[in-house]
Enzyme design. Structure first.
Site, mmCIF file in Angstrom:
data_model
loop_
_atom_site.group_PDB
_atom_site.id
_atom_site.type_symbol
_atom_site.label_atom_id
_atom_site.label_comp_id
_atom_site.label_asym_id
_atom_site.label_seq_id
_atom_site.Cartn_x
_atom_site.Cartn_y
_atom_site.Cartn_z
ATOM 1 C CB SER A 20 -0.869 0.096 1.166
ATOM 2 O OG SER A 20 -0.394 -0.248 2.363
ATOM 3 C CG ASN A 107 -4.640 -4.822 12.565
ATOM 4 O OD1 ASN A 107 -3.896 -4.756 11.347
ATOM 5 N ND2 ASN A 107 -4.921 -5.980 12.839
ATOM 6 C CB THR A 152 -41.190 24.512 -10.704
ATOM 7 O OG1 THR A 152 -42.590 24.962 -11.457
ATOM 8 C CG2 THR A 152 -41.386 25.237 -9.545
ATOM 9 C CG HIS A 153 -42.402 20.881 -13.470
ATOM 10 N ND1 HIS A 153 -42.851 19.578 -13.093
ATOM 11 C CD2 HIS A 153 -43.209 21.743 -12.652
ATOM 12 C CE1 HIS A 153 -43.530 19.575 -12.163
ATOM 13 N NE2 HIS A 153 -43.861 20.936 -11.906
ATOM 14 C CB SER A 274 -13.988 25.207 -30.144
ATOM 15 O OG SER A 274 -13.824 24.693 -31.112
ATOM 16 C CE LYS A 280 -18.434 25.067 -28.747
ATOM 17 N NZ LYS A 280 -19.558 23.882 -28.776
ATOM 18 C CG ASN A 282 -16.744 24.884 -25.208
ATOM 19 O OD1 ASN A 282 -17.710 25.325 -25.717
ATOM 20 N ND2 ASN A 282 -15.628 24.346 -26.128
ATOM 21 C CD GLU A 287 -19.135 21.174 -20.448
ATOM 22 O OE1 GLU A 287 -19.823 20.434 -21.459
ATOM 23 O OE2 GLU A 287 -17.916 21.762 -20.695
ATOM 24 C CE1 TYR A 314 -6.689 -3.663 8.458
ATOM 25 C CE2 TYR A 314 -5.624 -5.865 7.820
ATOM 26 C CZ TYR A 314 -5.545 -4.328 7.568
ATOM 27 O OH TYR A 314 -4.884 -3.822 6.490
ATOM 28 C CD GLN A 319 -2.698 -2.613 2.174
ATOM 29 O OE1 GLN A 319 -2.027 -3.001 3.030
ATOM 30 N NE2 GLN A 319 -2.321 -3.141 0.819
ATOM 31 C CE LYS A 322 -4.337 3.053 4.214
ATOM 32 N NZ LYS A 322 -5.241 2.139 4.749
HETATM 33 N N1 ARG Z 1 -1.311 -1.379 5.274
HETATM 34 C C1 ARG Z 1 -2.379 -1.894 6.054
HETATM 35 C C2 ARG Z 1 -3.498 -1.071 5.918
HETATM 36 O O1 ARG Z 1 -3.555 -0.209 5.454
HETATM 37 C C3 ARG Z 1 -1.940 -1.750 7.391
HETATM 38 C C4 ARG Z 1 -2.351 -2.768 8.351
HETATM 39 C C5 ARG Z 1 -1.821 -4.148 8.128
HETATM 40 N N2 ARG Z 1 -2.420 -4.955 9.224
HETATM 41 C C6 ARG Z 1 -2.197 -6.287 8.730
HETATM 42 N N3 ARG Z 1 -2.558 -7.052 9.950
HETATM 43 N N4 ARG Z 1 -1.615 -6.789 7.831
HETATM 44 O O2 ARG Z 1 -4.593 -1.419 6.229
#
Ligand code: ARG
Length: 458
Positions: A20, A107, A152-153, A274, A280, A282, A287, A314, A319, A322
């Site tokens: 990660s 964790n 409206t509409h 454009s 144009k 735009n 958008e 967990y 992971q 993120k």
């Molecule tokens: N890189 C992991 C995450 O983002 C960290 C936690 C990993 N924990 C584990 N038991 N493998 O979730």
């Protein structure tokens, strides 16, 4: 890291799918802050020696400076930000580095880092939303009396003021900020010390780490602490709601900027030409705000689906929490800033707005209301009479207040010359003085409230 039991290293693809670091390196500040809070607590509790703690903290500060100067090295064999930092710490201070991980796990570490990150993200979004509100209120004040058609509409309904229309978005953003503020309060509990899932036998002080990291208190259940991503979902759902509002406003700008409407002219800075059609201009930024909203909703959906089948506590699926949050945050920041810039610089075509309000028989309700109020006619009947007047105006191709009195009297003899005062768009908007109504006085009162809420006035 787990060489004790494993004879062979991971397969190359395993290393890649497991890593990660390409994205969680973005948590480096939070990871170092969490580790420093942890190591100070370890020393205060006598879990590690004071000189070891000092060496660890100093090493972490060095790494912080390195990251600041050169970025985080993307060592995928080390998996994630936690391991990359710990391994660099071992290079710097030797085996003492290994004491840092006593009484914690990745964790609870990642749960803490990510909460800290999301908390900062909320503060950044809130600042952006406030700037957007300031832009809305400022433009609304300029146009508290500018008449435009209300729809409206997407059919011309009744005249409103442009200031009123803009203040509608102020209200949406006000709710958005309060949604983020709620989420921030709810998430502000510290999971550090939940360890892998069950807590720890070491005599840790969770209140101390929580306080050091600016949390209100430690979380109360270790299983929940490491498996909870509600804070990230709260962020994404709040972001989704903002994106939805921005997308609606963007959509209005796009429609308004098109030639048949001609309600706004976007500034050069917020439109594109454009390569082939020289005429144009735009509304690309609008958008893209509308487009980014789709991607933000997608990010929210992605994490909902990641989480929905996971047993406690967990699982590595988590992971993947993120990337959607980071993506949504980046897109949202751009969308808010772009919308703010467009609002600040757009030129509203006031005569055109008035013209469309006038041609659309938008004061038909005012005629009906006049018949009720001044001629004592029941509303249903007044509605019918008004319908006939609109039909006539349509046939003659004129606005309601351009019909002559004889023609109106022909429709209903109870109509007299006083009706004309009610039929102009200005008298229509001025009459709508109910709380939250479109009358310029009401709009100015709401702007005054907003300016106090935004701390622009005291
Ligand atoms: N890189 C992991 C995450 O983002 C960290 C936690 C990993 N924990 C584990 N038991 N493998 O979730």
């Amino acid at each position: 890291m787990w060489g004790g039991r494993f004879a062979e290293g991971p397969a190359a693809v395993m290393r890649e799918i497991n890593a990660s670091i390409p994205f969680d390196k973005r948590l480096w500040r939070q990871d170092i802050a969490g580790s420093i809070a942890h190591v100070r607590m370890q020393a205060a509790q006598g879990i590690i020696a004071a000189d070891d703690a000092a060496a660890i903290e100093q090493g972490l500060r060095t790494i912080e400076a390195e990251y600041e100067a050169n970025g985080v090295p993307e060592r995928i064999e080390l998996e994630d930000i936690h391991m990359v930092t710990e391994s660099r710490l071992a290079e710097l201070i030797g085996p003492t580095a290994g004491r840092l991980h006593t009484a914690r796990s990745r964790n609870d570490q990642v749960a803490t880092d990510f909460r800290l990150w999301v908390r900062d993200a909320i503060d950044a979004v809130d600042a952006g939303l406030k700037a957007l509100q300031v832009a809305l209120v400022t433009r609304a004040a300029e146009h508290a009396d500018s008449v435009m058609p209300g729809f409206t509409h997407l059919q011309v309904a009744q005249p409103v003021t442009l200031g009123h229309h803009l203040m509608a978005y102020y209200e949406m953003i006000r709710r958005d900020r309060s949604r983020f503020a709620d989420a921030r309060v709810r998430m502000n509990e510290c999971p550090l010390g939940a360890a892998a899932l069950a807590g720890t036998g070491f005599p840790i002080d969770r209140s101390a780490t929580a306080a050091a990291l600016g949390f209100d208190k430690p979380t109360d259940n270790s299983l929940d602490s490491v498996s909870d991503r509600d804070f990230a979902l709260d962020y994404l759902m709040s972001a989704t709601q903002v994106a939805l509002h921005l997308s609606r406003l963007a959509e209005e700008f796009i429609i308004w900027a098109s030639q048949p409407y001609g309600f706004v002219k976007l500034s050069d800075a917020w439109s594109t030409g454009s390569s082939i059609m020289p005429q144009k201009r735009n509304p690309d930024a609008a958008e893209l705000v509308r487009g980014h909203a789709g991607r933000i909703v997608g990010a929210m959906t992605s994490l909902v689906i990641t989480m929905k089948g996971l047993p406690l506590a967990y699982s590595k699926d988590m992971q993947d929490d993120k990337p959607p949050v980071f993506e949504a945050h980046d897109l949202l920041g751009l969308a808010i800033a772009a919308m703010t810039g467009m609002i600040e610089s757009v030129s509203f075509q006031v005569p055109r707005l008035r013209q469309v309000a006038e041609v659309g028989f938008s004061t038909a309700t005012d005629l009906a209301d006049w018949l009720v109020r001044d001629a004592g006619i029941p509303f249903r009947e007044a509605h019918h009479i008004t319908g006939r007047a609109v039909k006539l105006a349509e046939e003659e191709g004129v606005a309601l207040d351009m019909l002559d009195l004889a023609a109106l009297k022909n429709i209903d003899p109870r109509i007299d010359e006083r009706v004309f005062a009610a039929l102009s768009v200005d008298s229509s908007v001025a009459s709508r003085k109910s709380h939250g109504g479109t009358a310029p006085d009401q709009v100015r009162a709401r702007i005054a409230d907003a300016r106090i809420a935004l701390e622009l006035d005291r």
